[in-house]
Design an enzyme around this catalytic site. Sequence first.
Site, PDB file in Angstrom:
ATOM      1  NE  ARG A 114      -3.877  -2.214   2.178  1.00 30.66           N
ATOM      2  CZ  ARG A 114      -4.808  -2.483   3.084  1.00 30.66           C
ATOM      3  NH1 ARG A 114      -4.932  -1.693   4.151  1.00 30.66           N
ATOM      4  NH2 ARG A 114      -5.596  -3.533   2.949  1.00 30.66           N
ATOM      5  CE  LYS A 136       0.707  13.016 -15.734  1.00 32.90           C
ATOM      6  NZ  LYS A 136       0.516  13.377 -17.169  1.00 32.90           N
ATOM      7  CD  GLU A 178       8.975  15.891 -23.205  1.00 37.00           C
ATOM      8  OE1 GLU A 178       8.475  16.875 -22.629  1.00 37.00           O
ATOM      9  OE2 GLU A 178       8.296  15.020 -23.777  1.00 37.00           O
ATOM     10  CE  LYS A 232       6.452  16.685 -15.707  1.00 39.19           C
ATOM     11  NZ  LYS A 232       6.762  15.479 -16.498  1.00 39.19           N
ATOM     12  CD  GLU A 242      -2.261  15.395 -17.196  1.00 39.30           C
ATOM     13  OE1 GLU A 242      -2.041  15.664 -18.387  1.00 39.30           O
ATOM     14  OE2 GLU A 242      -1.942  14.312 -16.667  1.00 39.30           O
ATOM     15  NE  ARG A 246       1.795  16.440 -14.022  1.00 36.54           N
ATOM     16  CZ  ARG A 246       2.173  15.512 -13.139  1.00 36.54           C
ATOM     17  NH1 ARG A 246       1.533  15.414 -11.978  1.00 36.54           N
ATOM     18  NH2 ARG A 246       3.193  14.702 -13.398  1.00 36.54           N
ATOM     19  CG  ASN A 250       0.421  16.518 -21.599  1.00 39.70           C
ATOM     20  OD1 ASN A 250       1.330  15.705 -21.642  1.00 39.70           O
ATOM     21  ND2 ASN A 250      -0.520  16.492 -20.664  1.00 39.70           N
ATOM     22  CG  HIS A 253       3.406  15.502 -24.932  1.00 40.03           C
ATOM     23  ND1 HIS A 253       4.239  16.604 -25.031  1.00 40.03           N
ATOM     24  CD2 HIS A 253       4.107  14.561 -24.248  1.00 40.03           C
ATOM     25  CE1 HIS A 253       5.383  16.328 -24.410  1.00 40.03           C
ATOM     26  NE2 HIS A 253       5.336  15.095 -23.937  1.00 40.03           N
ATOM     27  CG  HIS A 257       1.387  11.117 -26.526  1.00 40.67           C
ATOM     28  ND1 HIS A 257       0.815  11.564 -25.344  1.00 40.67           N
ATOM     29  CD2 HIS A 257       2.688  10.866 -26.232  1.00 40.67           C
ATOM     30  CE1 HIS A 257       1.741  11.582 -24.389  1.00 40.67           C
ATOM     31  NE2 HIS A 257       2.879  11.168 -24.898  1.00 40.67           N
ATOM     32  CG  HIS A 269       8.230  10.701 -25.775  1.00 43.03           C
ATOM     33  ND1 HIS A 269       6.853  10.634 -25.799  1.00 43.03           N
ATOM     34  CD2 HIS A 269       8.541  11.808 -25.033  1.00 43.03           C
ATOM     35  CE1 HIS A 269       6.351  11.651 -25.096  1.00 43.03           C
ATOM     36  NE2 HIS A 269       7.352  12.366 -24.624  1.00 43.03           N
TER      37      HIS A 269
END
Length: 1634
Positions: A114, A136, A178, A232, A242, A246, A250, A253, A257, A269
């Site tokens: 947990r 993330k 990035e 960031k 997000e 946030r 992106n 992206h 993506h 990427h």
Amino acid sequence: MTTISFIDILSKTQCIRVGRDLQTHIIETLLELKTSRYVLITDTNLEGYVSLFQLPNLLVFRIPPGENSKCRRQKEEIENWMLQNGCTRDVVIIALGGGVVGDLVGFVAATFMRGARFVQVPTTLLAMVDSSIGGKTAVDTPHGKNLIGSFWQPEYIFIDIKFLQTLPKRELINGLAEVIKTAAIRDAAQFINLESNVSEILSITTGASNQSSPQVVPTALLTAIESSIAIKSHIVTKDERETGLRNLVNFGHTIGHAIEAVLAPEMLHGECVSIGMVLEAQVSRAMGILSSGAVGRLERCLKAYGLPISLDDPRVKQALKMRGAVLAGQKLLDIMKLDKKNSGNHKKIVLLSAIGETYEERATVVPDDVILRILSPSVFLTPTGPPKEPIVMSTPGSKSISNRALLLAALGSGECRLQNLLASQDTAVMMDGLSAMGGATFRWEKTECGEDVLIVSGGGGMLQAPAQGKEIYLGNAGTAARFLTSVASLIASGEASTTRTVLTGNARMKQRPIGPLVESLKANGGDIQFLESPGCLPLSIGTTGLRGGKIELAASISSQYVSSILMAAPYAKEEITLELSGGSVISQPYIDMTIAIMATFGVIVEREKSESGELLNSYRIPLGSYRNPPTYAIESDASSATYPLAIAAITGSTCTLNNIGSDSMQGDARFAKDVLEPMGCKVLQTSHSTTVTGPPIGKLKALATIDMELMTDAFLTAAVLAAVANESLPSSRGDTQVPTSTRITGIANQRVKECNRILAMKTELAKFGVISNELPDGIEIIGQSPQSLLAGQSVFCYDDHRVAMAFSVLACARTELQVRIEEKDCVSKTWPGWWDDLGTRFQVKVAGAERNPTSVENGPHARETTYDPDASVVLIGMRGAGKTTVGRLGAAALRRPFVDADQYFEDKLMNVREFVKLHGWKEFRVQEVRLLKECLSIMGKGHVISLGGGVVESEEARRILINYATRFGPVVHVRRDIGEIIDFLNSETHRPSLGEPLRDIWERRKPWLENCSTCDVISYVGGKTIPSSVASVSPQQLIDAEGLPVNLTEIQSNAGKVISKGGVDYITNFFRHLVGDKSEAVDLTKKNSSFIALTFPAYSKDYNDAPSSDTLHEVTIGVDAVELRVDLLSPSGKSPTTPHIPPLDFVATQLAALRYSVPLPIVYTVRTHSQGGMFPDDAMAEYFDLLKLGRRLGCEFIDMEVRWSEHVMQEFVAAKGYSRIIGSWHDWTGNLKWDSREVRERFLRISEYGDIVKIVSKATDASDNIEMLNFRSWAAARSPKPLISLNMGLEGQLSRILCPCFTIVTHPLLPNKAAPGQLTFLEVQKGLELAGEIPKKRFYLFGNPIKQSKSPLIHNTGFQRLGLPHVYGLHECDTVHGEVGSLIRQPDFGGASVTIPHKVSIIPLLDEVTGHAKTIGAVNTIIPVHSRSGTKLLGDNTDWLGIVTLIEASILPGHCISPSCTALVIGAGGTSRAAIYALHQYGFKHIYLFNRTLQHGISVSNSFDKSYNIVPLDSLTRFPNGPPAVIISTVPASAQTTERSRSTLTEGIVIPLSIFDREQGGVVIDMAYRPFITPLLDLIKTASGLWVPGSGIEILLEQGFKQFRCWTGKHPPKHAIRQAVLQEYHLEERTFVN
């Protein structure tokens, strides 16, 4: 002492720690975390860093590298391991690695008991600035990436920049995407830092930092990383989950993506996000939020770091090929539906409002149609009516002035603020070129009103050549190319220097002339070389400087040549006087513009005068330097201004343009007064503005003649207006001039612009039904009503911005016209926001569209060469080249119908000769084109189509063929020696005379044939004549001197000549390669493959020293492929002793000659001198011409040395088709060591280009071979690509044995070895045997009776010739139970043949049976299949393969066999099942089955699927679907009776002559093993058609060859085996011919 920056995130103070060499700090900090256990999780690539973590109670878990490890299974494995090792909740988990490790380990930590503490130690730049920040965590699922995970923040994130020093350059650049993204959304100052310090930042990958110590991290990189992390962290702190803010990280992206989903893993990427950022910035521009200047800055910054910025990037094209995918706009939109930022069906994108700022503090909803327009390569233009209100606008800055001002400011001293600079591709490459030569630095500044201003810090003329190997790539920017040529010539070195400046461009730029300028500079002492085509880029420019003095220049082609020398002249060694020669000077206003701008920058040019005061074409330019004005305002582009003004003219509306008026220094500013006003427009022009109001729609007046020499670029705009100018203007038209015609003259130079613009306008206007004619220096256009224009047309733009914008004007002519513009992005050259302005200001609906396959360029163009495998193959070539023969053989190879266009013509109309006699050649060509369209429409899939020899005479037909070749399928040019063609056609009478000398026709058609085709096949129709049938041939004559049946040695063509079996193999293999059939491809994943390096100087038989077929058969025994060393070919027939360039046609002929003798795949190699070959090192253009020839000729492998221009290599690889590229590097010095960083970098670089990597070094001692093996292990962990790694020299011979992939061998019969230390194939085999790599195996034949079997002779001959230690023996037995079962399970069991009576009873003893054997119901081959889990026995049946192979080898072009034909099987025993299966697999749709007992035949028929369409016959005299083309008898010879044999045979099936009723003949195979001439084969002699026989002994051989390949993985030495077997067989038969 280590300097550490601390950054807070969320509630974790100083959580993120950034610095260099943090090892000690990391350990100290981790020890402060109280725990009973540390767990370090990393991937196997980072093993070398594990020892740095000296921690108590440390457990280490290693995962495989790559995205595949980021999955639920791997997570479970880690968790189970941690539990097994007693980890509890106080554990501290350390994630050491890139994003995959961080995401996976973070998710493990989030869920373990947990929630456990974890620490991020990212080792890639991408992970440092992106995935490690923010908490993330996730794993991937089959449904998508990162779909299962959680937010879980690490205790610490240690950013140790030291890791970057060993990071591959591509990975570093991947992460920089990035970093650039973060600066673009939030930090304008950092963006400037990134723009200004490219070289310094990238130096970390080479150790060439500009700091005093190589251990110091580049300051610019460190600050950029810290800024990116801080931004960031701030955003995450404000919006951890997000919900809005946030979203900003992106940026790029949403689209990126979607691109990544299609292109990963071939594209990284960051590379996909880079393209996404540019496209999303274009979305912002399209919505009126972001300026074109800001988009241009973003593009230029990304490009400077080597990142892709468009979907047309060669890396994208290559990735699409590797993935077999497409990047259609709608497909990307569909993928974007899954983006987590979306609101329902509404897509959200982060929109920039400026560099460093976003439009909103969240992602913004963007309509699909806006996104689709940006993603699409084309646009539909649909006007909704004329603009309702007068338009007032400004156009972008002048391209001409922008480029001149950039150059002068860069050469000048001090700073200059350039206002209204055109932000376009042209100015971007100009800046790149000037930066590369150290000429200036550039930075951007935003004014109070939001405009971007470029600040140029001039270098005062202090220039230097770029770093060795660095090329200046200029795309299709002609202005930059010409101006920078003179600038580069200014570079002077104080001592002898080998450093040179290389200017290059795209394919079109390499066709545009620059010769006169170069010749003038060379005459002035310049050291300039043409690297490819004479007179064109690329150029290599030495450092001799510009001498000065008198320079003569031909100025009748381009004024840019003049401007180029004028602007460079002040920095020459002596004062320059420039004299212009060659008639009238082109575009004098542009020369005047240059002189005026030079004056503004402090240099006054004097134009000399005659004694009478007349201006001369002579200019004196004083020595000096430019002094930069503080500010220079660039006026709007006058050429671009013509488009909105023309829209007002064509729509009857009003448009006002500011910043362009009568005071303009640009010649095109006269367009409104000199063109539009005479055409009926109202024009009001002030010194700085122009207003135009058009006449009512359809009322434009045609100008009789207008000289546009002073505004040449505006002629395209005038041309589209002239197309709808259908009212006559009173003028002095000649008697022959049409009242509505407009003749535009003075524009000859427009033929050498981005394209031949005059021809382009003529071609594209014709699509709308507009008639035009080329003039010597212009074009005549016949105006017509706007209502008569043909609607729905597609315009191909030839990558020319002016073509695109001109036809967008024509699209406004009427509302329902709807015009499709291809290559929409070409407008970025001068007006990047054109489509946005057209839509928002001029009432034109601009919608995205995919490429239209029917709109193509009429001229040479780059062409993709992989297609839908089912696409029809189209053949073109001269009459008599052999198209029909080649086409029919190709159709047989692909099992497709063959279509002869001439026959199609006659079927639809009449005999060609009669048609031409009645209607003439012109009408014939019209009908030929009509039928060509019909043919491609109806038969565009699954056919082989041979076209008439003169089809390319029609321009429309050429366009159709280029269209087809570009978009749909292959067009093959069938080539044959023109002398042979002339000899053949002089004897032909059935076609009409062409009315002119054949050689003249050939010279005219040759370039058309080359341009319309994608590949070439060499047709050789020569050799001895054989009888037209075998009716008069005795049984003995069916055997040749080698004991081979005639049908397998010589195959008759339509012309009564013969093509060798090798020729048939060549054509068969060519067609299969053409459609991507990999059934015979070399499997390089298996061990011990090889190819032989041939060193003969010639192969065609007209050379006395050319190797014979026997020699080539001998030297190629055992190898998997054959290397053709193109650099060793010589037209003299003698091996070259000095570097030379073999002629293209000669190479093609020698390759064909080799193909005709050797059926193996070709490794096509051009080895340069420095790499150990005989090709010149500096002939790059000729090198790639030869490589392209290899690609066109269908070579399976092409060796490309990875030492050339990056862009040239990318372009070649992107169009490689189905050929596999061997990226190679050869070091002959011995300095390249396998344990060095250099070889690893070399490997990674080669991997970017090659499907196969080849690195060859030179051994100095035996240990180099062990180092080579270690290097192979390192490489295998980083790339799955096959690797050829070898050491040359005697000390390196062991490496040739140890290299498992494509080791290179030689043979004693070769003239010499291709490299020192090469071993023969048999020597390598012996070495492998001694090393235990080839253990001795035992093979058997199970059956009874088998004493007379030839199988042992087949296989033992093969084993012996291939140096294999195996033994094949007989095991005669009545049952397979008992001993057989034991033999096949022995460790040394290699395989077995199975014959009667055990083909069925053996099946229960096997582990698995192939689908082929199951359907046939019998096994004749046992194959042991080895894997890590053990060995399983696989049962297969090769009988059917032997039958198919013999059918393929026996079919003649004249047989016209296709799947629609019928086939016949005689007999219904066990062998008949293999025959039926073979015929079905070949493609026959109707199979007859005859058996003496009909019911038995019906029973066999019913046992097959209905799709086999088996028709049982009760008689051999009636065939309901036509007589058979292939006949296979499966009954013994003793059971056959014919009219010829009834006197001796009284029983058996009576075979009537009527089974041979098929007029074209066909193939007859008798499966009976003896006698060689069975009654059925004997009956052929009385048949009327050409029937090719095949005997049972040949079937035995062919199926044996298949078995041999299955067991050994090697090609059997067929020639040697066949000779041995047939010799023994015919001795036994007593019919062997000595």
